[in-house]
Design an enzyme around this catalytic site. Structure first.
Site, mmCIF file in Angstrom:
data_model
loop_
_atom_site.group_PDB
_atom_site.id
_atom_site.type_symbol
_atom_site.label_atom_id
_atom_site.label_comp_id
_atom_site.label_asym_id
_atom_site.label_seq_id
_atom_site.Cartn_x
_atom_site.Cartn_y
_atom_site.Cartn_z
ATOM 1 C CB CYS A 37 -0.922 0.089 1.198
ATOM 2 S SG CYS A 37 -0.029 0.004 2.840
ATOM 3 C CG ASN A 51 4.071 -1.593 5.349
ATOM 4 O OD1 ASN A 51 5.347 -2.207 5.860
ATOM 5 N ND2 ASN A 51 3.189 -2.685 5.072
ATOM 6 C CB CYS A 57 -3.897 1.716 6.875
ATOM 7 S SG CYS A 57 -3.863 3.153 7.809
ATOM 8 N NE ARG A 58 -4.451 1.724 1.447
ATOM 9 C CZ ARG A 58 -4.285 2.176 0.440
ATOM 10 N NH1 ARG A 58 -5.154 2.018 -0.800
ATOM 11 N NH2 ARG A 58 -3.123 2.845 0.175
ATOM 12 C CB SER A 59 -0.077 -3.488 2.727
ATOM 13 O OG SER A 59 1.005 -2.591 3.499
ATOM 14 C CG ASP A 97 -4.939 5.239 2.518
ATOM 15 O OD1 ASP A 97 -5.185 4.941 3.888
ATOM 16 O OD2 ASP A 97 -4.220 5.836 2.272
#
Length: 160
Positions: free
Chosen positions: A9, A12, A14-16, A128
């Site tokens: 993401c 690095n 939140c999402r990934s 995001d």
């Protein structure tokens, strides 16, 4: 043979990393122990930092352990270390592809939600949640859990 999957993401945090934690958890549940999962960001602002507190709280509330994560940056050498690179949005996808120097590098890169049965198009993005409230993290977790099921099926099939 070990299979390596990277999730990418922007920062690095939140999402990934959420996807990393869920994928590792689901692989263990499925008894798949020959897949190594990692995550990184295309930006370097958060290198060495723990996961965003809101992301970690969302994972913890759902029964996952977010404590091991430390942010890293995606670099060109990741192509030789990974078998599958899954990007969270079109911008991350373009940034990763810009680092690819060979066709076999580009062939490893896919949009993360290409494994999501509810994605309405092949390039569907994981939004995001950084600037929103807690519901954004809940939405991302639901998307990640749904997509992870498809990734686990894909990885199990690759082992056969």
């Amino acid at each position: 043979m070990t299979h390596r999957v990277a999730l990418v993401c922007l920062g690095n945090i939140c999402r990934s990393p959420m996807a990393d934690v869920v994928l590792e958890h689901r692989l263990a549940e499925a008894g798949i122990d020959d897949v190594v999962v990692s995550s990184s960001g295309t930006g370097d602002w958060h290198v060495g930092q723990a996961m965003d507190e809101r992301a970690a709280a969302t994972l913890s509330a759902a029964g996952y352990d977010p404590t091991r994560h430390r942010a890293r940056t995606f670099t060109a050498d990741w192509f030789d270390e990974q078998d599958l690179i899954l990007t969270m949005d079109a911008s991350n996808h373009a940034d990763v592809l810009a680092l690819a120097t060979r066709d076999e590098h580009r062939d490893k890169v896919r949009m993360y939600r290409s494994f999501d049965p509810e994605a309405d198009r092949p390039d569907a993005e994981v939004p995001d949640p950084w600037f929103g409230g807690p519901e954004g993290f809940d939405d991302v977790l639901a998307m990640v859990e749904r997509t992870t099921a498809g990734i686990v099926r894909h990885l199990a099939h690759d082992r056969d």
